[in-house]
Scaffold this motif. Sequence first.
Motif, PDB file in Angstrom:
ATOM      1  N   VAL A 188     -15.762   4.642   0.222  1.00 33.40           N
ATOM      2  CA  VAL A 188     -15.509   4.266   1.605  1.00 33.40           C
ATOM      3  C   VAL A 188     -16.434   5.022   2.548  1.00 33.40           C
ATOM      4  N   ILE A 189     -16.734   6.230   2.139  1.00 35.12           N
ATOM      5  CA  ILE A 189     -17.431   7.104   3.062  1.00 35.12           C
ATOM      6  C   ILE A 189     -18.822   6.578   3.380  1.00 35.12           C
TER       7      ILE A 189
ATOM      8  N   GLU B  21       1.040  -2.629   1.967  1.00 32.85           N
ATOM      9  CA  GLU B  21       0.918  -2.706   0.520  1.00 32.85           C
ATOM     10  C   GLU B  21      -0.065  -3.800   0.189  1.00 32.85           C
ATOM     11  N   PRO B  22      -0.838  -3.745  -0.891  1.00 29.42           N
ATOM     12  CA  PRO B  22      -0.751  -2.719  -1.936  1.00 29.42           C
ATOM     13  C   PRO B  22      -1.639  -1.496  -1.662  1.00 29.42           C
ATOM     14  N   PHE B  23      -2.387  -1.561  -0.510  1.00 31.07           N
ATOM     15  CA  PHE B  23      -3.332  -0.463  -0.244  1.00 31.07           C
ATOM     16  C   PHE B  23      -2.607   0.866  -0.081  1.00 31.07           C
ATOM     17  N   ARG B  24      -1.381   0.767   0.523  1.00 28.17           N
ATOM     18  CA  ARG B  24      -0.623   1.997   0.794  1.00 28.17           C
ATOM     19  C   ARG B  24      -0.424   2.804  -0.491  1.00 28.17           C
ATOM     20  N   SER B  25       0.004   2.109  -1.570  1.00 28.96           N
ATOM     21  CA  SER B  25       0.315   2.820  -2.819  1.00 28.96           C
ATOM     22  C   SER B  25      -0.942   3.312  -3.520  1.00 28.96           C
ATOM     23  N   GLU B  26      -2.028   2.592  -3.289  1.00 32.89           N
ATOM     24  CA  GLU B  26      -3.245   2.931  -4.030  1.00 32.89           C
ATOM     25  C   GLU B  26      -4.035   4.061  -3.363  1.00 32.89           C
ATOM     26  N   HIS B  27      -3.713   4.356  -2.093  1.00 34.55           N
ATOM     27  CA  HIS B  27      -4.611   5.200  -1.316  1.00 34.55           C
ATOM     28  C   HIS B  27      -4.744   6.623  -1.857  1.00 34.55           C
ATOM     29  N   ASP B  28      -3.615   7.210  -2.196  1.00 39.04           N
ATOM     30  CA  ASP B  28      -3.661   8.593  -2.678  1.00 39.04           C
ATOM     31  C   ASP B  28      -4.528   8.719  -3.921  1.00 39.04           C
ATOM     32  N   ALA B  29      -4.353   7.770  -4.829  1.00 40.35           N
ATOM     33  CA  ALA B  29      -5.127   7.806  -6.076  1.00 40.35           C
ATOM     34  C   ALA B  29      -6.611   7.711  -5.782  1.00 40.35           C
ATOM     35  N   GLN B  30      -6.943   6.854  -4.829  1.00 42.83           N
ATOM     36  CA  GLN B  30      -8.362   6.686  -4.473  1.00 42.83           C
ATOM     37  C   GLN B  30      -8.926   7.986  -3.922  1.00 42.83           C
ATOM     38  N   LEU B  31      -8.128   8.616  -3.062  1.00 38.86           N
ATOM     39  CA  LEU B  31      -8.582   9.866  -2.458  1.00 38.86           C
ATOM     40  C   LEU B  31      -8.793  10.929  -3.538  1.00 38.86           C
ATOM     41  N   GLN B  32      -7.836  11.022  -4.458  1.00 42.72           N
ATOM     42  CA  GLN B  32      -7.947  12.015  -5.529  1.00 42.72           C
ATOM     43  C   GLN B  32      -9.182  11.752  -6.366  1.00 42.72           C
ATOM     44  N   ARG B  33      -9.420  10.435  -6.620  1.00 40.03           N
ATOM     45  CA  ARG B  33     -10.585  10.091  -7.442  1.00 40.03           C
ATOM     46  C   ARG B  33     -11.870  10.551  -6.735  1.00 40.03           C
ATOM     47  N   TYR B  34     -11.902  10.353  -5.422  1.00 37.63           N
ATOM     48  CA  TYR B  34     -13.091  10.769  -4.692  1.00 37.63           C
ATOM     49  C   TYR B  34     -13.265  12.288  -4.775  1.00 37.63           C
ATOM     50  N   LEU B  35     -12.166  12.984  -4.570  1.00 40.29           N
ATOM     51  CA  LEU B  35     -12.266  14.437  -4.556  1.00 40.29           C
ATOM     52  C   LEU B  35     -12.738  14.959  -5.909  1.00 40.29           C
TER      53      LEU B  35
ATOM     54  N   GLU C 156     -13.830  23.353   3.279  1.00 42.71           N
ATOM     55  CA  GLU C 156     -13.212  23.196   1.960  1.00 42.71           C
ATOM     56  C   GLU C 156     -11.776  23.674   2.088  1.00 42.71           C
ATOM     57  N   PRO C 157     -10.776  22.935   1.686  1.00 40.39           N
ATOM     58  CA  PRO C 157     -10.895  21.554   1.208  1.00 40.39           C
ATOM     59  C   PRO C 157     -11.401  20.609   2.303  1.00 40.39           C
ATOM     60  N   PRO C 158     -11.982  19.497   1.884  1.00 44.45           N
ATOM     61  CA  PRO C 158     -12.646  18.635   2.873  1.00 44.45           C
ATOM     62  C   PRO C 158     -11.656  17.908   3.791  1.00 44.45           C
ATOM     63  N   ARG C 159     -12.185  17.491   4.895  1.00 42.51           N
ATOM     64  CA  ARG C 159     -11.436  16.638   5.819  1.00 42.51           C
ATOM     65  C   ARG C 159     -12.246  15.390   6.083  1.00 42.51           C
ATOM     66  N   PHE C 160     -11.498  14.421   6.566  1.00 43.86           N
ATOM     67  CA  PHE C 160     -12.166  13.128   6.791  1.00 43.86           C
ATOM     68  C   PHE C 160     -11.868  12.605   8.186  1.00 43.86           C
ATOM     69  N   VAL C 161     -12.882  11.973   8.776  1.00 42.81           N
ATOM     70  CA  VAL C 161     -12.696  11.329  10.083  1.00 42.81           C
ATOM     71  C   VAL C 161     -12.864   9.816   9.870  1.00 42.81           C
ATOM     72  N   ALA C 162     -11.888   9.077  10.331  1.00 44.26           N
ATOM     73  CA  ALA C 162     -11.990   7.610  10.182  1.00 44.26           C
ATOM     74  C   ALA C 162     -12.083   6.957  11.564  1.00 44.26           C
ATOM     75  N   PHE C 163     -13.054   6.131  11.727  1.00 47.79           N
ATOM     76  CA  PHE C 163     -13.170   5.304  12.950  1.00 47.79           C
ATOM     77  C   PHE C 163     -12.642   3.911  12.611  1.00 47.79           C
ATOM     78  N   ILE C 164     -11.682   3.483  13.404  1.00 44.50           N
ATOM     79  CA  ILE C 164     -11.031   2.198  13.081  1.00 44.50           C
ATOM     80  C   ILE C 164     -11.225   1.246  14.264  1.00 44.50           C
ATOM     81  N   ARG C 165     -11.671   0.075  13.961  1.00 42.59           N
ATOM     82  CA  ARG C 165     -11.886  -0.921  15.025  1.00 42.59           C
ATOM     83  C   ARG C 165     -11.033  -2.153  14.729  1.00 42.59           C
ATOM     84  N   ASP C 166     -10.293  -2.588  15.753  1.00 39.12           N
ATOM     85  CA  ASP C 166      -9.495  -3.822  15.603  1.00 39.12           C
ATOM     86  C   ASP C 166     -10.446  -5.017  15.711  1.00 39.12           C
TER      87      ASP C 166
END
Lengths: 513, 208
Positions: free
Chosen positions: A91-92, A70-84, A121-131
């Motif tokens: 982020v992309i 949190e707080p990113f967890r709660s905000e994430h869906d909204a961000q994704l919807q906004r992008y779509l 469609e609908p789109p998919r996303f690939v995330a590369f995550i580095r520690d």
Amino acid sequence: MSATRLPEPADERALRVEREFEALLDAAIDGVVVIDHEARIELLSHAAERMFGYREEELVGRNVSILMPEPFRSEHDAQLQRYLKTRVPHVIGIAREVTAQRRDGTEFAAEIAVGLVKGMEPPRFVAFIRDITERKLDQEALIRSEAELHMAQELANLGNYVLHPDGRGRDFVSPQLYRMLGLRPEGTALVTAQILPLVHPADRFRVEQAFEHLQTSARAFDMEYRTLRADGTLRYIHHIGQAICADDGRIVRHVGTLHDITDRRRAEDEVRRMQERIAHFGRISTMGEMAAGIAHEVNQPLTAIATFARACQRLLSSPDFALEDVSAALEQIGQQALRAGEVIRRLRSFVKNREVKRELIGANRLLEDLLTLAQTDARHHGVRIYLQQSPDAPLVQADSVQIQQVILNLVRNSIDAMLDVPEQHREIILRTRVDEEGDVEFMVADRGTGLDEATLAELFNPFFTTKPGGTGLGLAISLSIVRAHGGKLWCRANPLGGAQFLFTLPASPRAST
Amino acid sequence: MRVNANSARPTVFVVDDDSAVRDALKLLLRSVGHPVETYGSGQDFLDGYPDDQPGCLVLDIRMPGMSGLELQQQLNTRHSLLPIIFITGHGDVPMAVEAMQAGAMDFIQKPFRDQDLLDRINQALDKDASNRAALSERNAIRKRLETLTPREREVMDLVVDGKANKVIAGDLNLSQRTVEIHRARVMEKMQATSLAHLVRMVLEVEEE
């Protein structure tokens, strides 16, 4: 690689691509997560499994926000919807630093790059995550060590610079350096050019020379100079500068440190003034002890003058007087006035509060100049002084008043030690000698009562005295004066009875006999 | 001690280790007509000064070697008559007191007014003269006493004791007439003008 590949059927190809993709995912050091348009996880690479502490099958179908605190967890869906909706990427295609959360709830710094899988469609996303925990730590350490360096420079009044005259390399001038000089940080002009106008006029030529030698022949310098800030404050700077040259002799880098030593210099000055005051006090108290002898020594010529003058008056009023008698008397009056003046002059120059001044002076001269004052006291107490001077005694670098103070103090002690011995034995030998190291050794030897064990142990301690009314500072002051001149002071029994005090002064390198 | 009263004019002797002070004193004393002899040390003075010379001694109290006080002691053991005026410095009061107790005539502090010193010297010379006169008077009396016969001496002692001739004759078992003759011889030899004069002379010698 593609050039060597053989044609193959479409289903075989699809299988191969999927295998290669899996291998790629598993080999990747970065974690890879694929999500759909509702943020549901479709794929979690091995690296991502290790990074977050989940197994793939546990997460497939779950919302990716589980990997965020949190707080990113709660905000994430909204961000994704906004992008779509807007298709404006936040982020992309941009690497971002985020905070990620492991299964056990712990968080870590991560760098994330998100890509959009095209043509679906609908789109998919690939995330590369580095520690990036390690990198963050390194960065913080770097920031901390820089901060510490600044603090250290601040505390130590130290500033440094690294400059590249050919422009290849990053110039650095520490903020402390500017502050030290009272300048505002500006430009990367050669520090030397900025410093020079601030240097005290009396030091400027010397500093200019050093800078020039550094430029022309890369000769390093290590010097002290004074600077005058615009507001008139004077600072003492210790500046070490070096030039680093390439193989062809070209200067590629100037490095240097500036150290503000004003406080140290002030402290040193204060210590020196204190020592001067103590030495002065010692001379005055010595003179106080000698007052009776001095009064006697001035009284003698005054008595002679008064008597000669009255005799002249009487002669002149008598009918027949010899002119040469009057003339001889007047001559004597003049001489005696000078004699009294000389005692007072020696006295004044001895007790005057003055700056310590070292000069090159013959060791024997020191003894001879002192003799008038020493005799004053000695005669008063029925003591005879004998000079034994070495013809080879060298020149020494010394403050003559302070060294005479030492000798006079020793002579006074000797006189006091002999007040109880019969007058025919009251003698002091003042000797100079060249010692084994070529330095000059002064000796004051008496035939007095000598020193017992208890006295010897305490002799040089301040406030230790065997004399009624003594300050107990004489020998302590003498010792500090001799040490300040680089010499030693000690004592021993006189084989003839009494004591011998000896001290050395280093022969001046320029000395010649 | 033999005294030759006619040996010389009274002389001021000066002993001081400081040659300038010495020379100045010499000139001052000469300017007022005193014969002066100066010495640089106590030992020089002892070696050079004839015992019987009249005058006075001006002596620096503080000198290297033999101090003024030591010279004074030496002179006392030699029964010197010479009056001593000490010259002292500022801090020398205890020494001056000691000198006075040992019989010094006076002391004067440096630097001094010349008249003060000259006055003291004159007093000292007067005292020396009267001392010497008294001394020579006593010596004369002693010489006269030596001319008396033992019998005359016996008679004189009883006369001086205030005894009448008759009593003396009884005491000595002599005739009164014989006592009278001895008595007349005594008065003559002693050059006594009266009995009182004789008594004074005898007392003066006996006082010593």
